[in-house]
Design a protein around this motif. Sequence first.
Motif, PDB file in Angstrom:
ATOM      1  N   GLY A  84       1.480  20.057  10.487  1.00  0.00           N
ATOM      2  CA  GLY A  84       1.491  19.770   9.058  1.00  0.00           C
ATOM      3  C   GLY A  84       2.864  19.377   8.562  1.00  0.00           C
ATOM      4  O   GLY A  84       3.008  18.507   7.698  1.00  0.00           O
ATOM      5  N   ARG A  85       3.892  20.004   9.137  1.00  0.00           N
ATOM      6  CA  ARG A  85       5.265  19.707   8.720  1.00  0.00           C
ATOM      7  C   ARG A  85       5.705  18.332   9.192  1.00  0.00           C
ATOM      8  O   ARG A  85       6.400  17.607   8.471  1.00  0.00           O
ATOM      9  CB  ARG A  85       6.214  20.769   9.288  1.00  0.00           C
ATOM     10  CG  ARG A  85       7.631  20.705   8.746  1.00  0.00           C
ATOM     11  CD  ARG A  85       8.527  21.718   9.433  1.00  0.00           C
ATOM     12  NE  ARG A  85       8.791  21.348  10.806  1.00  0.00           N
ATOM     13  CZ  ARG A  85       9.748  20.496  11.172  1.00  0.00           C
ATOM     14  NH1 ARG A  85      10.513  19.926  10.263  1.00  0.00           N
ATOM     15  NH2 ARG A  85       9.938  20.215  12.441  1.00  0.00           N
ATOM     16  N   ASP A  86       5.318  17.954  10.404  1.00  0.00           N
ATOM     17  CA  ASP A  86       5.749  16.671  10.965  1.00  0.00           C
ATOM     18  C   ASP A  86       4.608  16.062  11.781  1.00  0.00           C
ATOM     19  O   ASP A  86       4.574  16.156  13.006  1.00  0.00           O
ATOM     20  CB  ASP A  86       6.982  16.865  11.843  1.00  0.00           C
ATOM     21  CG  ASP A  86       7.593  15.544  12.291  1.00  0.00           C
ATOM     22  OD1 ASP A  86       7.031  14.485  11.953  1.00  0.00           O
ATOM     23  OD2 ASP A  86       8.625  15.562  12.984  1.00  0.00           O
ATOM     24  N   GLY A 133       6.788  10.095   2.914  1.00  0.00           N
ATOM     25  CA  GLY A 133       6.494  10.974   4.046  1.00  0.00           C
ATOM     26  C   GLY A 133       5.600  10.343   5.074  1.00  0.00           C
ATOM     27  O   GLY A 133       5.590  10.736   6.237  1.00  0.00           O
ATOM     28  N   SER A 134       4.813   9.334   4.656  1.00  0.00           N
ATOM     29  CA  SER A 134       3.872   8.739   5.589  1.00  0.00           C
ATOM     30  C   SER A 134       4.494   7.681   6.483  1.00  0.00           C
ATOM     31  O   SER A 134       3.865   7.187   7.401  1.00  0.00           O
ATOM     32  CB  SER A 134       2.699   8.113   4.812  1.00  0.00           C
ATOM     33  OG  SER A 134       3.176   7.095   3.945  1.00  0.00           O
ATOM     34  N   ARG A 135       5.733   7.302   6.198  1.00  0.00           N
ATOM     35  CA  ARG A 135       6.381   6.344   7.093  1.00  0.00           C
ATOM     36  C   ARG A 135       6.641   6.981   8.446  1.00  0.00           C
ATOM     37  O   ARG A 135       7.137   8.098   8.536  1.00  0.00           O
ATOM     38  CB  ARG A 135       7.721   5.891   6.489  1.00  0.00           C
ATOM     39  CG  ARG A 135       7.563   5.085   5.212  1.00  0.00           C
ATOM     40  CD  ARG A 135       8.924   4.788   4.614  1.00  0.00           C
ATOM     41  NE  ARG A 135       8.775   4.216   3.293  1.00  0.00           N
ATOM     42  CZ  ARG A 135       9.697   4.317   2.334  1.00  0.00           C
ATOM     43  NH1 ARG A 135      10.816   4.961   2.582  1.00  0.00           N
ATOM     44  NH2 ARG A 135       9.487   3.779   1.155  1.00  0.00           N
ATOM     45  N   THR A 178      -2.338  11.915  -1.755  1.00  0.00           N
ATOM     46  CA  THR A 178      -1.290  11.022  -2.244  1.00  0.00           C
ATOM     47  C   THR A 178      -1.105  11.196  -3.750  1.00  0.00           C
ATOM     48  O   THR A 178      -2.066  11.077  -4.521  1.00  0.00           O
ATOM     49  CB  THR A 178      -1.635   9.553  -1.944  1.00  0.00           C
ATOM     50  OG1 THR A 178      -1.854   9.405  -0.541  1.00  0.00           O
ATOM     51  CG2 THR A 178      -0.509   8.636  -2.383  1.00  0.00           C
ATOM     52  N   GLY A 179       0.114  11.498  -4.156  1.00  0.00           N
ATOM     53  CA  GLY A 179       0.438  11.597  -5.562  1.00  0.00           C
ATOM     54  C   GLY A 179       0.024  12.877  -6.248  1.00  0.00           C
ATOM     55  O   GLY A 179       0.244  13.037  -7.453  1.00  0.00           O
ATOM     56  N   VAL A 180      -0.550  13.821  -5.518  1.00  0.00           N
ATOM     57  CA  VAL A 180      -0.967  15.067  -6.157  1.00  0.00           C
ATOM     58  C   VAL A 180       0.259  15.863  -6.588  1.00  0.00           C
ATOM     59  O   VAL A 180       1.266  15.917  -5.884  1.00  0.00           O
ATOM     60  CB  VAL A 180      -1.868  15.889  -5.203  1.00  0.00           C
ATOM     61  CG1 VAL A 180      -1.099  16.318  -3.971  1.00  0.00           C
ATOM     62  CG2 VAL A 180      -2.438  17.102  -5.910  1.00  0.00           C
ATOM     63  N   ARG A 221       3.289  16.435   1.414  1.00  0.00           N
ATOM     64  CA  ARG A 221       4.515  15.654   1.618  1.00  0.00           C
ATOM     65  C   ARG A 221       4.287  14.547   2.648  1.00  0.00           C
ATOM     66  O   ARG A 221       4.769  13.426   2.498  1.00  0.00           O
ATOM     67  CB  ARG A 221       5.655  16.569   2.058  1.00  0.00           C
ATOM     68  CG  ARG A 221       6.378  17.244   0.904  1.00  0.00           C
ATOM     69  CD  ARG A 221       7.630  17.946   1.389  1.00  0.00           C
ATOM     70  NE  ARG A 221       7.309  19.135   2.159  1.00  0.00           N
ATOM     71  CZ  ARG A 221       7.116  20.335   1.624  1.00  0.00           C
ATOM     72  NH1 ARG A 221       7.201  20.498   0.318  1.00  0.00           N
ATOM     73  NH2 ARG A 221       6.839  21.375   2.392  1.00  0.00           N
ATOM     74  N   ALA A 222       3.548  14.866   3.702  1.00  0.00           N
ATOM     75  CA  ALA A 222       3.277  13.861   4.728  1.00  0.00           C
ATOM     76  C   ALA A 222       2.396  12.737   4.204  1.00  0.00           C
ATOM     77  O   ALA A 222       2.442  11.608   4.709  1.00  0.00           O
ATOM     78  CB  ALA A 222       2.610  14.518   5.933  1.00  0.00           C
TER      79      ALA A 222
END
Length: 295
Positions: A193-195, A98-100, A63-65, A92-93
């Motif tokens: 990883g993408r979704d 992205g985590s929603r 997160t936030g990287v 991004r996820a």
Amino acid sequence: MVVDNRAEVRDFLTSRRARLTPDQAGVTSFGARRVPGLRRAEVAQLAGVSIEYYIRLERGNLTGVSETVLEALAAGLRLDESERTYLFDLARAASPTGSRRRSPKPQARELRPSLQRLLDSMVAIPAFIRNGRLDVLGINAMGRALYSLAYESPTRPVNLARFVFLDPRAHLLHPNWVASASTTVSILRAEAGRDPYDKALSDLVGELATRSEEFRTRWTAHNVELHRIGSKHFRRPEVGDLNLSFDALDVPGEPGWTLTAYSADPGTPDADNLALLASWAATHLVGTAGQRMTQ
């Protein structure tokens, strides 16, 4: 099986660190090593971050990287293009947006008629359109001829991952089954990883992990692959061996969809066998051209 982003990050970074030796990374090694690969401190040094920060990353918190840190981490771990893309997808996820959880996806959306016409116009080569879960959404007559064993099952849409791992006939179509199986898992891993919130993908992974030891072993390796160009070996009893080149292209307007086309070098036995396959398709698959092959 629910895809856990933090667990994915942790296992991926740990596995990439474990496979890299100090000599490969260009770092000086001191003392005996209890485990293979680089130490966390060495990865932190290569990425230009503190050991505390890298430990946070390897525990699964992206997160936030920043992209700068991700690029440095990818370079330090010697990630290839597929692995770098996967790392950025995981980041991004992990972001607040992205985590929603996304709205559930349909198992397979309808193919636009224009896309089916495009497939049908490719009369001399096998071609199909798939999504990231390896559901075949549309296919031409040559593709149907090549993959006819997969279409003997009544389940629709045809899923190439289920075919490879759950159908014994896949070993007949893919003489180099081990390579095909590994590629199949690496494509699904990249899609996860993408979704990671694609429920249909999670369900598929859970099904395959439950029913196939071969799948479980490969899934835990955390290997990923973009699978854009390359070659693949098929065997059809009607024509023999087919060593074909493939090109995989993103479908405009359809995120996550890929058009894959196979071809043979002109003047080779593979080109002759591909022509024989076309003749067989014309005789045995009458009426399939111009239809959605998922039906």
